[in-house]
Design an enzyme around this catalytic site. Structure first.
Site, PDB file in Angstrom:
ATOM      1  N   LYS A 127     -23.159  30.628  -9.971  1.00 36.43           N
ATOM      2  CA  LYS A 127     -22.375  30.193 -11.138  1.00 36.43           C
ATOM      3  C   LYS A 127     -20.874  30.235 -10.825  1.00 36.43           C
ATOM      4  CE  LYS A 127     -25.746  29.702 -14.298  1.00 36.43           C
ATOM      5  NZ  LYS A 127     -26.178  29.133 -15.516  1.00 36.43           N
ATOM      6  N   LYS A 132     -33.151  24.589  -8.064  1.00 34.31           N
ATOM      7  CA  LYS A 132     -34.006  24.715  -9.254  1.00 34.31           C
ATOM      8  C   LYS A 132     -33.572  23.798 -10.390  1.00 34.31           C
ATOM      9  CE  LYS A 132     -32.228  28.360 -12.229  1.00 34.31           C
ATOM     10  NZ  LYS A 132     -32.613  28.212 -13.610  1.00 34.31           N
ATOM     11  N   LYS A 144     -31.229  23.746 -17.194  1.00 33.09           N
ATOM     12  CA  LYS A 144     -30.960  22.969 -18.406  1.00 33.09           C
ATOM     13  C   LYS A 144     -29.502  22.538 -18.523  1.00 33.09           C
ATOM     14  CE  LYS A 144     -31.898  26.711 -21.341  1.00 33.09           C
ATOM     15  NZ  LYS A 144     -31.096  27.809 -20.781  1.00 33.09           N
TER      16      LYS A 144
HETATM   17  P1  ATP Z   1     -28.685  27.360 -17.279  1.00 37.51           P
HETATM   18  O1  ATP Z   1     -28.769  26.004 -16.674  1.00 37.51           O
HETATM   19  O2  ATP Z   1     -27.784  27.431 -18.481  1.00 37.51           O
HETATM   20  O3  ATP Z   1     -28.365  28.445 -16.278  1.00 37.51           O
HETATM   21  P2  ATP Z   1     -31.523  27.725 -17.116  1.00 37.51           P
HETATM   22  O4  ATP Z   1     -32.213  26.429 -17.231  1.00 37.51           O
HETATM   23  O5  ATP Z   1     -31.398  28.316 -15.757  1.00 37.51           O
HETATM   24  O6  ATP Z   1     -30.135  27.668 -17.853  1.00 37.51           O
HETATM   25  P3  ATP Z   1     -32.107  30.160 -18.651  1.00 37.51           P
HETATM   26  O7  ATP Z   1     -31.837  30.121 -20.102  1.00 37.51           O
HETATM   27  O8  ATP Z   1     -31.114  30.871 -17.800  1.00 37.51           O
HETATM   28  O9  ATP Z   1     -32.340  28.696 -18.071  1.00 37.51           O
HETATM   29  O10 ATP Z   1     -33.551  30.793 -18.400  1.00 37.51           O
HETATM   30  C1  ATP Z   1     -34.578  30.844 -19.328  1.00 37.51           C
HETATM   31  C2  ATP Z   1     -35.882  31.184 -18.635  1.00 37.51           C
HETATM   32  O11 ATP Z   1     -36.366  30.057 -17.887  1.00 37.51           O
HETATM   33  C3  ATP Z   1     -35.791  32.329 -17.635  1.00 37.51           C
HETATM   34  O12 ATP Z   1     -36.953  33.125 -17.746  1.00 37.51           O
HETATM   35  C4  ATP Z   1     -35.769  31.644 -16.285  1.00 37.51           C
HETATM   36  O13 ATP Z   1     -36.278  32.446 -15.262  1.00 37.51           O
HETATM   37  C5  ATP Z   1     -36.658  30.446 -16.552  1.00 37.51           C
HETATM   38  N1  ATP Z   1     -36.317  29.314 -15.686  1.00 37.51           N
HETATM   39  C6  ATP Z   1     -35.117  28.705 -15.594  1.00 37.51           C
HETATM   40  N2  ATP Z   1     -35.170  27.677 -14.735  1.00 37.51           N
HETATM   41  C7  ATP Z   1     -36.431  27.645 -14.257  1.00 37.51           C
HETATM   42  C8  ATP Z   1     -37.128  26.796 -13.316  1.00 37.51           C
HETATM   43  N3  ATP Z   1     -36.498  25.807 -12.716  1.00 37.51           N
HETATM   44  N4  ATP Z   1     -38.423  27.031 -13.069  1.00 37.51           N
HETATM   45  C9  ATP Z   1     -39.079  28.046 -13.690  1.00 37.51           C
HETATM   46  N5  ATP Z   1     -38.486  28.879 -14.578  1.00 37.51           N
HETATM   47  C10 ATP Z   1     -37.187  28.689 -14.871  1.00 37.51           C
END
Ligand code: ATP
Ligand code: LTN
Length: 333
Positions: free
Chosen positions: A115, A197, A200
């Site tokens: 980040k 990965k 969102k």
């Molecule tokens: P951001 O893009 O704002 O960092 P994010 O998509 O990484 O958000 P989070 O809100 O940080 O999502 O995570 C919510 C949940 O989803 C956590 O349990 C995280 O481990 C899971 N998660 C996030 N991205 C993935 C992915 N690509 N595959 C599987 N699990 C995921």
């Protein structure tokens, strides 16, 4: 909450629309665990503040996230679903735990490094101490289990270390939580960049499938997903794009990887992608229908927001008072 059940805590940031990664890595497991455990599912808006957010968008995303939790099958009567910012005990415990966390530990966090690279103009202290607030979230409720995707494993480890350090000084105050990570779907990759990965907050929307994407958008995004040129459908490290689509397919259908490989043995990428796209779109349809219904029921959602924050706050207070007593804060008179 029943006293004999174990406790689960998890959360997501309202930093955008939830993706298939969030769903398959975390939310899908949450719905499966809601009968067996006492569960708290939080919308971690204070964590989302660690990168710049537009206030109106953050407000909308937070409410949409809460409705998506319910639309995916979380029962707001069985589970405590609430906004982190409505329960001030998270911030209070976080401050105390900051004093039991070392700079060196936080410096090793991969999410912080990633980040910081992505937001080089805003490497704020909140981004650095993000895992401490996460530890406070979990430890406040004495959670036994934390269902998350693979990327959160390191944050769970530091939570355990902080809890253990605190317990060694003050006695058994915190339950030491375990991570609960699915076998398939724990790390869904970006469709256009299968070496990183799915996230969102990704600006390139072709990298992500949102739970609320209509079927034709899902089909198109999967059709355009990056694969490779050898036209062979098998799960392998040197085929990240195809392997990612296979993982997605297995996670939504419940099939195993060998079963899926056998099913697509004589198919080209065109048929493969169309089948995966359809399976995903079908899976999302009922969620989208439920979300649309919930969006119309303002009073119902408002009621959940209020009641659940109060329930969470009462539970959080128990732990916080115990912590205050142990560390020597003067009792409230
Ligand atoms: P951001 O893009 O704002 O960092 P994010 O998509 O990484 O958000 P989070 O809100 O940080 O999502 O995570 C919510 C949940 O989803 C956590 O349990 C995280 O481990 C899971 N998660 C996030 N991205 C993935 C992915 N690509 N595959 C599987 N699990 C995921
Ligand atoms: N850090 C997590 C979100 C999160 C969380 C939590 C997950 C905040 N607090 C407590 C589980 C338990 C993330 O970035 N995915």
């Amino acid at each position: 909450m029943a006293d004999d059940k174990k406790i689960i805590f998890s959360g997501m940031q309202p930093s955008g629309l939830i993706t298939l990664g969030n769903y398959l890595g975390a939310l899908n497991n949450w719905t499966k665990l809601q009968d067996e455990y006492n569960c708290l599912y939080c919308i971690v808006d204070m964590h989302a503040m660690t990168v710049r957010q537009d206030p109106a968008a953050l407000r909308k995303q937070s409410r949409d996230l809460l409705m998506q939790y319910i639309a995916c099958g979380l029962d707001p009567e069985k589970n405590i679903i609430y906004y982190q910012s409505h329960v001030p005990q998270h911030a209070e415990l976080s401050w105390i735990l900051n004093c039991f966390t070392y700079m060196g530990e936080l410096n090793r966090m991969t999410q912080f490094k990633e980040k910081s690279q992505k937001h080089a103009d805003n490497i704020n202290a909140g981004l650095f101490t993000y895992p401490v607030l996460m530890a406070a979230d979990i430890l406040l409720y004495q959670a036994d289990l934390v269902p998350v995707g693979e990327d959160q494993r390191q944050h769970l480890e530091i939570t355990r270390d902080i809890a253990d350090r605190f317990n060694k000084i003050y006695g058994d105050v915190f339950t030491i939580p375990e991570a609960y990570i699915p076998k398939v779907g724990a790390r869904i990759m970006a469709l256009q960049n299968p070496d990183r990965k799915m996230s969102k907050s990704d600006e390139n929307k072709n990298n992500t499938i949102a739970l609320l994407d209509p079927p034709e958008v899902v089909m198109n995004k999967i059709k355009r997903a990056v694969t490779d040129s050898d036209n062979e459908i098998r799960f392998s490290e040197d085929k990240p794009g195809v392997s990612n689509l296979l993982s997605i397919y297995c996670a939504v259908t419940g099939k195993t990887i060998p079963e899926a490989e056998a099913e697509f043995k004589n198919c080209g990428y065109g048929t493969f992608k169309a089948t995966v796209g359809e399976a995903v779109a079908e899976n999302l349809k009922p969620i989208q229908a439920r979300f649309n219904e919930l969006s119309k029921d303002k009073a119902y959602i408002d009621g959940i927001i209020k009641n659940n924050a109060e329930r969470a706050s009462r539970l959080a207070d128990r732990t916080l008072r115990k912590v205050h007593k142990k560390i020597g804060f003067p009792p409230r008179i």
